[in-house]
Design an enzyme around this catalytic site. Structure first.
Site, short mmCIF file in Angstrom:
data_model
loop_
_atom_site.label_atom_id
_atom_site.label_comp_id
_atom_site.label_asym_id
_atom_site.label_seq_id
_atom_site.Cartn_x
_atom_site.Cartn_y
_atom_site.Cartn_z
N ASP A 339 0.82 -1.22 0.04
CA ASP A 339 0.01 -0.01 -0.09
C ASP A 339 0.95 1.03 0.09
OD1 ASP A 339 -2.39 1.77 0.43
OD2 ASP A 339 -1.43 1.82 2.56
N THR A 489 -2.74 1.45 -4.68
CA THR A 489 -3.11 2.63 -4.04
C THR A 489 -4.38 3.22 -4.39
OG1 THR A 489 -2.52 5.05 -3.35
CG2 THR A 489 -1.69 4.09 -5.56
N GLY A 490 -5.05 4.07 -3.79
CA GLY A 490 -6.42 4.57 -3.89
C GLY A 490 -6.13 6.07 -4.87
N ASP A 536 -2.33 -0.74 5.91
CA ASP A 536 -2.32 -0.40 6.99
C ASP A 536 -3.77 0.29 7.19
OD1 ASP A 536 -2.21 2.01 5.56
OD2 ASP A 536 -1.30 3.19 7.21
#
Length: 649
Positions: A339, A489-490, A536
């Protein structure tokens, strides 16, 4: 079941002490026959041993029935045969059969087996923790607008579509809805992976669980219960957990073969010696010795002891192992998906570039901006102030601070009107940017704010999510080992591309929603790669469970921690290298112990059966028990040697 094994172990251990004291072999060995023997002591020994056999041995006897019921003999079958032979043979000796009792071997065998299973079961975690942590993200009460126009506190469960709720600064949005009044920045990082608070106003969607920023907003409820975004994430975690595969325990496979060998040799020993003309007590003693020497003391502890040592070592290195099977798979990792926000990066804004427009020096632009931003709590403001502090720049005096919702802020700095604004503010007020550098920075995925003095453009400040220094080292070392490093990732494509290029990643996936993250992990696994996921956030939970190994950064959310197989106490990606090194060393010790625990039988079982009796080598049941105990000691010492191995990255 963990509590049950613990309770049975403690009770059996307490009863083992008098059993040892009353055992003739122990008394003779210690020279305490006169002090400890008394009339009827054999029957007291029988009674205590019966309690240990039935109470302590019950889980194994029940397991025997289950394994035989599905025609799959394994560890429980072998343990049950060992304790049953030792018990019933010893009972027969007490009742008059010529021979030697094995009650102390029976008791210690049950103690060790209960301890081993207790240690092993404690390392297996249930799946409910992740779902409980997800549920805790939602607030329990909401400020609902009543019929009289006043807000009242009600349980979130009572909210219905079209209800309007007030979300105060710092509070969580109670459930999915649309903002009807107010404007604020919503922190959705733990839900969507977006690294910075998202500015939202009337008509924008608000996700349940997002943390409201500085402004109060009124949200009209659209979804409740199972329809909400967070509930969908919960369902994905539950589904991924239910389809999760686990490696078969090596000890069970070894026990299955050892069971076949023990049963075959033991069944043949008695009739073979009778056919050769030996007395019944000699033949029976050989059979009992075979069964006793095959007792899986060492086999039962071969894996759990190594697990206990490696778990302790891991904790000392900041690695909390929650799933042993997944930890063992870490030795074969071929791809690691990270992430971005909070894992590879620090999850905070830092100034990456300063552009001075006009005659003012860069430090002067930063000094004016930092003075203004020192009055704001926005993450961008914090980044600007931190950059000024790092350069030992002392901010100027500020007065008449004014927040410009969604566009920046302005104030009087040393008597001049200073503003730090967004690109949208410039467009709205017709302020042109003739320099190409700010546009290039925005194209690179950085957040750019502009500094105005008396409405004159004097500079631009570019900020970006700060990449951890540890991330650079971790990625470089992993790539040296031939492991593919991928980012998930967003965040926007430009942001992801910048970070991936800075770290030299092999690949990246950007603008990925939570349900898509799990899909991306499946895509990587479909390439035939053993894959780990390091994250996370709530949005990482389904991916953590989907991966062959899920690693949670300890500074992250509870749900990410509960969904992971291993938790990193510190937010240091280099710990993945520690996981792999310790996994390889741990697996190596397990294999060594399993080879010894099964291999010594290749030598001991034939001797126990009496194949060397012609040469005068005959193992008595007592010697067989001693050899069995020796194998256990060797396995225990070898497990402790793992600490001396010092696995390195």
């Amino acid at each position: 079941m963990v509590a049950d094994f613990r309770r049975r172990f403690l009770v059996s251990l307490a009863l083992t002490l008098p059993i040892l004291a009353l055992s003739p072999l122990i008394q003779r060995t210690l020279g305490l026959e006169a002090a400890l023997a008394f009339p009827g002591d054999a029957y007291v020994l029988l009674g205590l041993s019966t309690v240990v056999f039935l109470y302590g041995g019950w889980p194994f006897l029940r397991g025997l029935a289950a394994e035989l019921g599905r025609r799959d003999p394994g560890m429980m079958t072998l343990i049950s045969l060992a304790i049953a032979v030792a018990y019933f043979y010893s009972v027969a000796v007490v009742l008059g059969l010529a021979g030697q009792v094995f009650f102390w071997e029976l008791a210690t065998l049950i103690d060790v087996m209960l301890l081993g299973h207790w240690i092993e079961m404690r390392s297996v975690m249930g799946a409910s923790g992740a779902l409980e942590a997800l549920v805790k993200l939602m607030p329990t009460t909401a400020h609902r607008l009543g019929a009289g126009g006043a807000f009242e506190d009600v349980p979130v469960a009572e909210l219905r579509p079209s209800d309007q709720v007030l979300v105060k600064p710092g509070e969580k949005v109670p459930t999915d809805g649309v903002i009807r009044r107010g404007r604020s920045a919503l922190d959705e990082s733990m839900l969507t992976g977006e690294s910075k608070p998202v500015e939202k106003g009337e008509g924008d969607e608000a996700i349940g669980g997002a943390v409201n920023g500085a402004g109060a907003i009124t949200v009209e409820i659209r979804k409740t219960g199972d329809e909400t975004y967070l509930s969908e994430v919960i369902d994905m975690v539950r589904q991924a957990q239910s389809t999760r595969s686990r490696t078969q325990d090596l000890a069970n496979r070894a026990a299955r073969w050892l069971t076949y060998i023990a049963l075959s040799v033991g069944a043949l020993t008695l009739p073979a010696w009778l056919a050769l003309g030996q007395a019944f007590d000699f033949a029976l003693s050989r059979m009992v010795t075979v069964m006793v020497i095959t007792c899986p003391h060492a086999l039962g502890l071969a894996v759990p002891l190594v697990v206990a040592v490696s778990t302790s070592m891991a904790a000392g290195r900041g690695l909390l192992i929650r799933d042993r099977a997944a930890f063992e798979r870490a030795r074969n990792l071929q791809a690691i998906v990270f992430d971005k926000t909070g894992t590879l990066t620090e999850g905070r804004f830092g100034v990456s570039d300063l552009v001075a427009l006009g005659d003012r020096p860069q430090d002067e632009v930063l000094r004016l901006a930092a003075a203004l931003e020192s009055q704001s709590s926005h993450p961008i403001a914090a980044g600007v102030v931190e950059a000024a502090r790092a350069r030992d720049i002392v901010p100027a005096e500020v007065s008449d601070f004014e927040n410009l919702p969604g566009q920046g802020a302005r104030a009087a700095v040393e008597g001049r009107d200073v503003a730090v604004v967004s690109p949208g503010y410039l467009g709205e007020h017709g302020i042109a940017v003739e320099d190409d550098r700010p546009r290039a920075l925005m194209a690179a995925g950085k957040t750019v704010v502009f500094v105005l003095v008396q409405d004159e453009l004097v500079g631009a400040i570019a900020l970006a999510d700060v990449v951890r220094e540890e991330s650079r080292d971790a990625i470089a070392r992993l790539k040296d080992k031939g492991i593919r490093c991928i980012m998930l990732t967003g965040d926007a494509e430009a942001v992801a591309k910048r970070v991936a290029g800075e770290l030299g990643l092999d690949d990246f996936f950007a603008e990925v929603l939570p349900h898509q993250k799990a899909e991306r992990i499946r895509e990587v696994k479909a390439r035939g790669l053993v894959t780990a996921m390091v994250g996370d956030g709530v949005n990482d939970a389904p991916a953590l469970v989907e991966a062959d190994l899920g690693v949670a950064i300890g500074a992250g959310t509870d749900v990410a921690i509960e969904s992971a197989d291993i938790v990193l106490v510190k937010s240091d990606p280099r710990a993945v290298l520690d996981i792999m090194a310790l996994s390889r060393s741990t697996y190596g010790k397990m294999i060594q112990n399993l080879l010894w625990a099964t291999g010594y039988n290749a030598f001991a079982i034939p001797l126990a059966a009496g194949v060397a009796s012609g040469a005068g080598v005959v193992l008595t049941p007592a010697v067989g028990a001693a050899l069995m105990s020796l194998s256990t000691v060797i396995v225990a010492i070898n497990a402790r040697l793992l600490k001396w191995a010092q696995p390195t990255r």
